[in-house]
Write a protein that holds these residues in place. Structure first.
Motif, mmCIF file in Angstrom:
data_model
loop_
_atom_site.group_PDB
_atom_site.id
_atom_site.type_symbol
_atom_site.label_atom_id
_atom_site.label_comp_id
_atom_site.label_asym_id
_atom_site.label_seq_id
_atom_site.Cartn_x
_atom_site.Cartn_y
_atom_site.Cartn_z
ATOM 1 N N LYS A 103 1.795 4.117 2.846
ATOM 2 C CA LYS A 103 1.192 3.682 4.118
ATOM 3 C C LYS A 103 2.184 2.838 4.924
ATOM 4 C CE LYS A 103 -3.182 5.040 4.061
ATOM 5 N NZ LYS A 103 -3.720 5.842 5.159
ATOM 6 N N ASP A 126 -0.703 4.974 11.942
ATOM 7 C CA ASP A 126 -0.986 6.313 11.458
ATOM 8 C C ASP A 126 -0.043 7.325 12.106
ATOM 9 O OD1 ASP A 126 -2.346 8.146 9.973
ATOM 10 O OD2 ASP A 126 -3.889 8.478 11.477
ATOM 11 N N SER A 175 -3.267 -7.391 10.706
ATOM 12 C CA SER A 175 -2.438 -6.230 10.443
ATOM 13 C C SER A 175 -3.295 -4.980 10.469
ATOM 14 C CB SER A 175 -1.726 -6.371 9.099
ATOM 15 O OG SER A 175 -2.672 -6.600 8.078
ATOM 16 N N ARG A 176 -2.648 -3.849 10.660
ATOM 17 C CA ARG A 176 -3.369 -2.577 10.683
ATOM 18 C C ARG A 176 -2.425 -1.481 10.217
ATOM 19 N NH1 ARG A 176 -1.808 0.404 15.583
ATOM 20 N NH2 ARG A 176 -0.941 -0.992 17.133
ATOM 21 N N PHE A 177 -3.016 -0.327 9.906
ATOM 22 C CA PHE A 177 -2.184 0.817 9.558
ATOM 23 C C PHE A 177 -1.612 1.438 10.818
ATOM 24 C CE2 PHE A 177 -4.810 1.511 5.513
ATOM 25 C CZ PHE A 177 -3.909 0.775 4.772
ATOM 26 N N TYR A 194 0.871 -1.178 0.000
ATOM 27 C CA TYR A 194 0.000 0.000 0.000
ATOM 28 C C TYR A 194 0.906 1.225 0.000
ATOM 29 C CZ TYR A 194 -3.781 -3.101 1.457
ATOM 30 O OH TYR A 194 -4.696 -4.099 1.528
#
Lengths: 375, 332
Positions: free
Chosen positions: B307, B321, B317-319, B304
């Motif tokens: 990101k 930020d 999984s996660r972003f 991505y």
């Protein structure tokens, strides 16, 4: 015996092996589900855990989460935020509140903008600091804009108690403490969200006891499991819900037994009852007016009640949300953040249109932070 | 108690006493003591130039003080560009009433920190302002360094590069938070504040192919990784369990609801290196006691673009930020 350390309180509850194992058990047992599970996690803390740890990625498609109205900042209607702003703008006044409240937009501005404009507005780490600030500023009016569900109410009651006992005459309270059961009942009575199980808010139950959710299984035949906030807790709670549905039960169960009992903290309950009472109605953002869903200061302590004392300057017209904001629909469990047209574009944590994007417990904020536009 | 007075910034006799008795004594070098209107410098190669102002509150914290920070901060910004720190300026804005003993301690601490990189303070300025105009003391330092390795840039991350963290993250932010809020949670927690040049020099000497390098100051690890992902338009995939966080920092974050990866560091840096050099880079770093926990935490991909993805140890999984809002003001 070795000393208890802070990490002992969470280490095991984030253990990757335990999480994998629970996810597998849920997947296995979910094969026997008779219908898809639409679980409402009422509390914003649970929403946060679910998104932060990516739990939906570990669960079968037959289990989905509906995010509930359990974030005290999110459910605050704009007219109450305007109250806080009006109080802060009074001459010679310090306004105190808790963290995220500062950034929530009211009808025109937010407390953060007013603070930048020069008004004395301070976030507190603990409500007890209100006493200290009042004492340090005897020539100023100090108003504590108190927010939160049952969890934080005893702290406010304790500050009221200390204010009276210590004869502090310049500290006033604007009470916005709300109650979980009436809000959840309003959503179930409405029925549109088609919720068939609940993860019960557990820090609320540390105070009020798990018993406050008994009407849900009784009245609506939905399982309720009061779970802790760590990923292992939430998954264990889901496993218990799956088992209930497979076994065609609808019971109130406690997963978070290390903190929650059926009766709760009766001393804290008594403390709340001494100073606060249910108010006839409170308008929730999105859900609307719910009778007996919030608290107010008892009449005998009206001399501490900012809503009474400064009532003349407080605007009371209901103010609707920004027309593009669907916080209300989200809070009722009828939409996901991604369904909002302005999610992540016109509305971000830096430029929030709605409260759900502001609070770290808000559903939109959790989606934005952890799932971006991909959830 | 001897304190700094407005007259110490007046440009007259008292100013002279302060400059000679304190600053020249501790920062002494040939260029500085010439006391010209400007320092005359000779630099042969390409140079890096940076500046930073330091306003940390409290001025003394576990593991450092505003003086150590003012030197390490600017020296580290130069080092992160592959530049050997050579010359610094140092401007003091002092609130009248600051104890002389505290100012001396700060100046001694700066001198000690300069010795770690060999950089010199070659010019400076002192202002004393009335009570309330600044909070005790603010320091600005600017620095010039000689580029020893070119091409290190946030625009330079390539697919396949591995990401290395020089140590555990979040110490400085957590330490300042504890000091600021008078929290007696743990006595063991120290800021990571440290001059990084010796480690960077060893990496350059070791011919490590460094694509990008940045110290994870304000905004912490999250900010560095997000800036890289956006600037180079790549995806950074980070293994959550590989990012080290000490128990004290984790505990404080639990109590206050902060994210350790958002917390500032003052002696922790992140590198992107060619995959074949990653193990060697880690080995070099681990020779330094302030990098003994250096480890590979992730890699650069195209999954991505722009990101940062955090992968958990259990398959989700996660972003990750950028930190938002008021994290904690005046940490440096």
């Amino acid at each position: 015996m070795s000393e208890l350390q802070l990490k002992d309180l969470y280490d095991g509850f984030r253990n990757p092996d335990t999480i994998r194992s629970l996810a597998k058990q849920i997947a296995d047992e979910a094969k026997n589900l008779k219908m898809p599970l639409r679980i409402m996690e009422v509390c914003g803390g649970h929403t946060h855990t679910i998104m932060k740890y990516g739990l939906p990625q570990l669960l079968p498609d037959t289990i989905s989460f509906i995010h509930g109205p359990g974030c005290p900042v999110c459910i605050m209607p704009k007219e109450r935020i305007d109250h806080a702003i009006a109080l802060a703008k009074m001459e010679n006044t310090i306004l105190l509140t808790l963290g995220d409240m500062i950034r929530v937009p009211g009808s025109k501005t937010s407390l953060a903008q007013e603070r930048a404009a020069g008004y004395d507005i301070r976030p507190l780490y603990t409500p007890m600091d209100a006493l200290k600030i009042a004492k340090e500023n005897p020539d100023k009016r100090v108003v504590f804009f108190a927010i939160g569900f049952e969890t934080t109410t005893p702290m406010t009651a304790a500050v009221i108690k200390a204010t009276i006992e210590q004869n502090i005459t310049n500290l006033f309270f604007h009470i916005n403490h709300v109650l979980v059961p009436p809000a959840v009942d309003a959503i179930m009575a409405d029925g549109k969200a088609q919720i068939n199980a609940f993860i019960g808010p557990s820090h609320v139950s540390v105070i009020s006891g798990a018993k406050i959710y008994q009407p849900l299984p009784d009245k609506y035949k939905t399982p309720v499991v009061v779970s802790g906030f760590e990923p292992v807790d939430v998954l264990q709670g889901i496993l218990m819900i799956v088992r209930q549905q497979v076994q065609e039960r609808a019971d109130l169960e406690i997963e978070y037994t290390r903190s929650v009992t059926m009766e709760g903290n009766t001393i804290a309950q008594k403390l709340i009852d001494t100073y606060l009472q249910p108010r006839s109605h409170f308008r929730w953002r999105g859900i609307g007016d719910i009778p007996d869903s919030a608290l107010e200061i008892r009449p005998e302590f009206a001399y501490l009640d900012a809503e009474k004392i400064f009532g003349d300057i407080l605007p009371n017209e209901p103010i609707d949300d920004h027309k593009l904001c669907i916080c209300g629909t989200i809070l009722k469990g009828l939409a996901k953040p991604m369904e909002c047209k302005v999610f992540g574009t016109a509305c971000t944590p830096n430029t929030p249109l709605g409260s759900c994007m502001v609070s770290s417990e808000g559903a939109c904020n959790a989606y934005y932070r952890y799932a971006g536009v991909l959830a | 108690m001897k304190v700094v007075q407005l007259s110490h910034g007046g440009g007259g006799e008292e100013t002279n006493t302060l400059i000679h008795g304190l600053f020249y004594k501790h920062f002494s070098n040939e260029i500085l003591i010439k006391a010209e209107d400007a320092a005359v410098l000779e630099v042969k190669n390409k140079i890096a130039f940076t500046t930073d102002s330091f306003t940390v509150s409290p001025i003394f914290f576990n593991g450092g003080d505003i003086g150590k920070l003012a030197v390490a901060g600017t020296v580290n910004d130069l080092a992160m560009m592959g530049a050997k720190p050579l010359y610094l300026s140092s401007a003091f804005m002092i609130e009248e009433g600051l104890a002389f003993s505290e100012l001396t301690q700060i100046v001694e601490s700066m001198a000690k920190e300069l010795a770690k990189s060999g950089a010199k303070i070659v010019c400076g300025d002192t202002k004393v302002v009335p009570r309330g105009s600044v909070d005790k003391i603010f320091i600005n330092t600017a620095g010039i360094g000689e580029i020893m390795k070119e091409g290190i840039s946030v625009l330079n991350l390539h697919e396949g590069d591995l990401i290395i963290a020089s140590r555990d993250v979040g110490r400085h932010g957590a330490t300042v938070l504890m000091a600021r809020e008078n929290l007696d949670v743990t006595a063991d927690l120290q800021s990571d504040c440290e001059t990084l040049w010796p480690a960077v020099e060893a990496l350059i000497d070791g011919k490590i192919s460094i694509s990008a390098m940045r110290d994870a100051t304000r905004g912490g690890l999250s900010a560095v990784l997000n800036e890289w992902a956006q600037s180079s338009n790549v995806c950074l995939e980070v293994e959550e369990d590989a990012v080290q966080i000490c128990d004290e920092v984790r505990g404080i974050c639990e109590m206050f609801g902060f994210e350790p990866m958002d917390f500032a560091n003052e002696g922790t840096f992140i590198l992107a290196v060619a995959p074949e050099d990653a193990e060697a880079a880690v080995t070099i770093l681990q020779q330094f006691d302030f990098c003994e926990n250096a480890s590979i935490i992730g890699r650069v991909t195209q999954k991505y673009p722009a990101k940062v993805i955090l992968r958990s140890g259990y398959g989700s999984s996660r972003f990750l930020d950028l930190p938002k809002g008021e994290l904690l003001p005046r940490i440096c």
